[in-house]
Write a protein that holds these residues in place. Structure first.
Motif, PDB file in Angstrom:
ATOM      1  N   LYS A   1      13.642  16.514 -16.961  1.00  0.00           N
ATOM      2  CA  LYS A   1      14.007  16.583 -18.372  1.00  0.00           C
ATOM      3  C   LYS A   1      14.531  15.255 -18.905  1.00  0.00           C
ATOM      4  CE  LYS A   1      15.077  21.462 -18.112  1.00  0.00           C
ATOM      5  NZ  LYS A   1      16.102  22.487 -18.211  1.00  0.00           N
ATOM      6  N   ALA A   2      14.748  14.297 -18.027  1.00  0.00           N
ATOM      7  CA  ALA A   2      15.260  13.005 -18.458  1.00  0.00           C
ATOM      8  C   ALA A   2      14.171  12.231 -19.196  1.00  0.00           C
ATOM      9  CB  ALA A   2      15.743  12.202 -17.256  1.00  0.00           C
ATOM     10  N   THR A   3      14.575  11.571 -20.270  1.00  0.00           N
ATOM     11  CA  THR A   3      13.640  10.723 -21.000  1.00  0.00           C
ATOM     12  C   THR A   3      13.934   9.252 -20.740  1.00  0.00           C
ATOM     13  OG1 THR A   3      15.047  10.776 -22.966  1.00  0.00           O
ATOM     14  CG2 THR A   3      13.300  12.420 -22.832  1.00  0.00           C
ATOM     15  N   LEU A   4      15.128   8.948 -20.285  1.00  0.00           N
ATOM     16  CA  LEU A   4      15.521   7.590 -19.956  1.00  0.00           C
ATOM     17  C   LEU A   4      15.115   7.305 -18.513  1.00  0.00           C
ATOM     18  CD1 LEU A   4      17.144   5.086 -20.935  1.00  0.00           C
ATOM     19  CD2 LEU A   4      19.166   6.183 -19.964  1.00  0.00           C
ATOM     20  N   THR A   5      14.517   6.152 -18.278  1.00  0.00           N
ATOM     21  CA  THR A   5      14.091   5.812 -16.922  1.00  0.00           C
ATOM     22  C   THR A   5      15.025   4.765 -16.312  1.00  0.00           C
ATOM     23  OG1 THR A   5      12.673   3.961 -17.588  1.00  0.00           O
ATOM     24  CG2 THR A   5      11.680   6.183 -17.587  1.00  0.00           C
ATOM     25  N   CYS A   6      14.929   4.625 -15.012  1.00  0.00           N
ATOM     26  CA  CYS A   6      15.723   3.608 -14.329  1.00  0.00           C
ATOM     27  C   CYS A   6      15.259   2.216 -14.761  1.00  0.00           C
ATOM     28  CB  CYS A   6      15.607   3.780 -12.813  1.00  0.00           C
ATOM     29  SG  CYS A   6      16.754   2.718 -11.894  1.00  0.00           S
TER      30      CYS A   6
ATOM     31  N   ASP B   1      19.576  12.348 -18.811  1.00  0.00           N
ATOM     32  CA  ASP B   1      19.484  10.909 -19.048  1.00  0.00           C
ATOM     33  C   ASP B   1      20.712  10.188 -18.503  1.00  0.00           C
ATOM     34  OD1 ASP B   1      17.000  10.945 -20.335  1.00  0.00           O
ATOM     35  OD2 ASP B   1      17.901  11.225 -22.304  1.00  0.00           O
ATOM     36  N   ARG B   2      21.877  10.759 -18.719  1.00  0.00           N
ATOM     37  CA  ARG B   2      23.102  10.139 -18.210  1.00  0.00           C
ATOM     38  C   ARG B   2      23.120  10.127 -16.683  1.00  0.00           C
ATOM     39  NH1 ARG B   2      24.644  12.250 -23.030  1.00  0.00           N
ATOM     40  NH2 ARG B   2      25.145  14.326 -22.318  1.00  0.00           N
ATOM     41  N   ARG B   3      22.632  11.193 -16.073  1.00  0.00           N
ATOM     42  CA  ARG B   3      22.580  11.231 -14.608  1.00  0.00           C
ATOM     43  C   ARG B   3      21.613  10.180 -14.063  1.00  0.00           C
ATOM     44  NH1 ARG B   3      24.125  16.414 -15.757  1.00  0.00           N
ATOM     45  NH2 ARG B   3      22.097  17.244 -16.326  1.00  0.00           N
ATOM     46  N   VAL B   4      20.449  10.046 -14.684  1.00  0.00           N
ATOM     47  CA  VAL B   4      19.474   9.039 -14.252  1.00  0.00           C
ATOM     48  C   VAL B   4      20.081   7.641 -14.381  1.00  0.00           C
ATOM     49  CG1 VAL B   4      17.287   7.922 -14.863  1.00  0.00           C
ATOM     50  CG2 VAL B   4      17.397  10.395 -14.675  1.00  0.00           C
ATOM     51  N   ALA B   5      20.711   7.374 -15.522  1.00  0.00           N
ATOM     52  CA  ALA B   5      21.322   6.064 -15.735  1.00  0.00           C
ATOM     53  C   ALA B   5      22.427   5.811 -14.718  1.00  0.00           C
ATOM     54  CB  ALA B   5      21.867   5.957 -17.151  1.00  0.00           C
ATOM     55  N   CYS B   6      23.251   6.798 -14.459  1.00  0.00           N
ATOM     56  CA  CYS B   6      24.338   6.665 -13.491  1.00  0.00           C
ATOM     57  C   CYS B   6      23.789   6.317 -12.110  1.00  0.00           C
ATOM     58  CB  CYS B   6      25.154   7.958 -13.446  1.00  0.00           C
ATOM     59  SG  CYS B   6      26.528   7.933 -12.259  1.00  0.00           S
ATOM     60  N   HIS B   7      22.789   7.057 -11.649  1.00  0.00           N
ATOM     61  CA  HIS B   7      22.183   6.783 -10.338  1.00  0.00           C
ATOM     62  C   HIS B   7      21.587   5.382 -10.313  1.00  0.00           C
ATOM     63  CE1 HIS B   7      22.557  10.554  -8.157  1.00  0.00           C
ATOM     64  NE2 HIS B   7      22.224  11.209  -9.248  1.00  0.00           N
ATOM     65  N   CYS B   8      20.921   5.008 -11.377  1.00  0.00           N
ATOM     66  CA  CYS B   8      20.282   3.698 -11.429  1.00  0.00           C
ATOM     67  C   CYS B   8      21.326   2.583 -11.382  1.00  0.00           C
ATOM     68  CB  CYS B   8      19.441   3.588 -12.700  1.00  0.00           C
ATOM     69  SG  CYS B   8      18.562   2.026 -12.808  1.00  0.00           S
ATOM     70  N   ILE B   9      22.375   2.710 -12.183  1.00  0.00           N
ATOM     71  CA  ILE B   9      23.440   1.705 -12.188  1.00  0.00           C
ATOM     72  C   ILE B   9      24.079   1.623 -10.810  1.00  0.00           C
ATOM     73  CG2 ILE B   9      25.707   1.122 -13.129  1.00  0.00           C
ATOM     74  CD1 ILE B   9      24.694   2.519 -15.770  1.00  0.00           C
ATOM     75  N   GLN B  10      24.345   2.764 -10.232  1.00  0.00           N
ATOM     76  CA  GLN B  10      24.967   2.826  -8.911  1.00  0.00           C
ATOM     77  C   GLN B  10      24.078   2.164  -7.854  1.00  0.00           C
ATOM     78  OE1 GLN B  10      25.513   6.839  -7.328  1.00  0.00           O
ATOM     79  NE2 GLN B  10      27.703   6.419  -7.243  1.00  0.00           N
TER      80      GLN B  10
ATOM     81  N   ALA C   1      22.099   4.709 -27.199  1.00  0.00           N
ATOM     82  CA  ALA C   1      21.176   5.286 -28.179  1.00  0.00           C
ATOM     83  C   ALA C   1      20.035   6.037 -27.490  1.00  0.00           C
ATOM     84  CB  ALA C   1      20.607   4.187 -29.082  1.00  0.00           C
ATOM     85  N   ALA C   2      19.714   5.636 -26.267  1.00  0.00           N
ATOM     86  CA  ALA C   2      18.597   6.252 -25.548  1.00  0.00           C
ATOM     87  C   ALA C   2      18.966   7.580 -24.888  1.00  0.00           C
ATOM     88  CB  ALA C   2      18.067   5.291 -24.478  1.00  0.00           C
ATOM     89  N   TYR C   3      20.275   7.821 -24.689  1.00  0.00           N
ATOM     90  CA  TYR C   3      20.684   9.085 -24.078  1.00  0.00           C
ATOM     91  C   TYR C   3      20.263  10.245 -24.974  1.00  0.00           C
ATOM     92  CZ  TYR C   3      24.073   6.723 -20.963  1.00  0.00           C
ATOM     93  OH  TYR C   3      24.681   5.943 -20.021  1.00  0.00           O
ATOM     94  N   LYS C   4      19.518  11.179 -24.417  1.00  0.00           N
ATOM     95  CA  LYS C   4      19.140  12.385 -25.156  1.00  0.00           C
ATOM     96  C   LYS C   4      19.844  13.618 -24.614  1.00  0.00           C
ATOM     97  CE  LYS C   4      16.024  10.207 -27.594  1.00  0.00           C
ATOM     98  NZ  LYS C   4      16.631   9.249 -28.454  1.00  0.00           N
ATOM     99  N   ASN C   5      20.238  13.557 -23.320  1.00  0.00           N
ATOM    100  CA  ASN C   5      20.840  14.724 -22.681  1.00  0.00           C
ATOM    101  C   ASN C   5      21.571  14.306 -21.407  1.00  0.00           C
ATOM    102  OD1 ASN C   5      18.821  14.477 -20.600  1.00  0.00           O
ATOM    103  ND2 ASN C   5      17.386  15.529 -21.962  1.00  0.00           N
ATOM    104  N   GLY C   6      22.151  15.274 -20.741  1.00  0.00           N
ATOM    105  CA  GLY C   6      22.865  15.015 -19.500  1.00  0.00           C
ATOM    106  C   GLY C   6      21.979  14.458 -18.412  1.00  0.00           C
TER     107      GLY C   6
END
Length: 112
Positions: free
Chosen positions: A21-26, A66-75, A59-64
């Motif tokens: 369901k994520a729209t934001l990619t790593c 997306d935040r999880r994907v970004a968090c994993h990617c940053i980590q 601005a790219a966050y659409k849902n939780g």
């Protein structure tokens, strides 16, 4: 050996479906936040390009998801950078005048 392959395949399917369901990619996250690496390692001041990346990712966050994907990617990316300072990483949002929905450390549970 066949059972191990089946278990690995099922695990991969579960991981993939959890991010479906994520729209934001790593890749997008990395592009947005790469200008922040010098501050995260060396300190000094946060660059305007870093802050623009922070605004773009927010601005790219659409849902939780997306935040999880970004968090994993940053980590994952931060773990590959020698001398990364997680205190600085977690100050970037505030220094750019933007809220970050989570703090990222090596032990952060990005699944929550």
């Amino acid at each position: 050996m066949g059972k191990v392959a089946l278990i690995v395949m099922i695990a991969c399917m579960l991981i993939e479906s959890s991010h479906a369901k994520a729209t934001l990619t790593c890749d997008q996250t990395t592009i947005f936040l790469t200008p922040c690496i010098p501050y995260a390692v060396l300190g000094g001041s946060v660059s305007p390009l870093c802050c623009q990346g922070v605004y773009s990712i927010n601005a790219a966050y659409k849902n939780g998801d997306d935040r999880r994907v970004a968090c994993h990617c940053i980590q994952d990316t931060a773990a590959k950078i020698p001398l990364i300072n997680y205190t600085r990483v977690n100050q970037i949002g505030e220094l750019c005048g933007s809220k970050c929905p989570y703090k990222v450390y090596p032990n952060t549970n990005c699944s929550k």
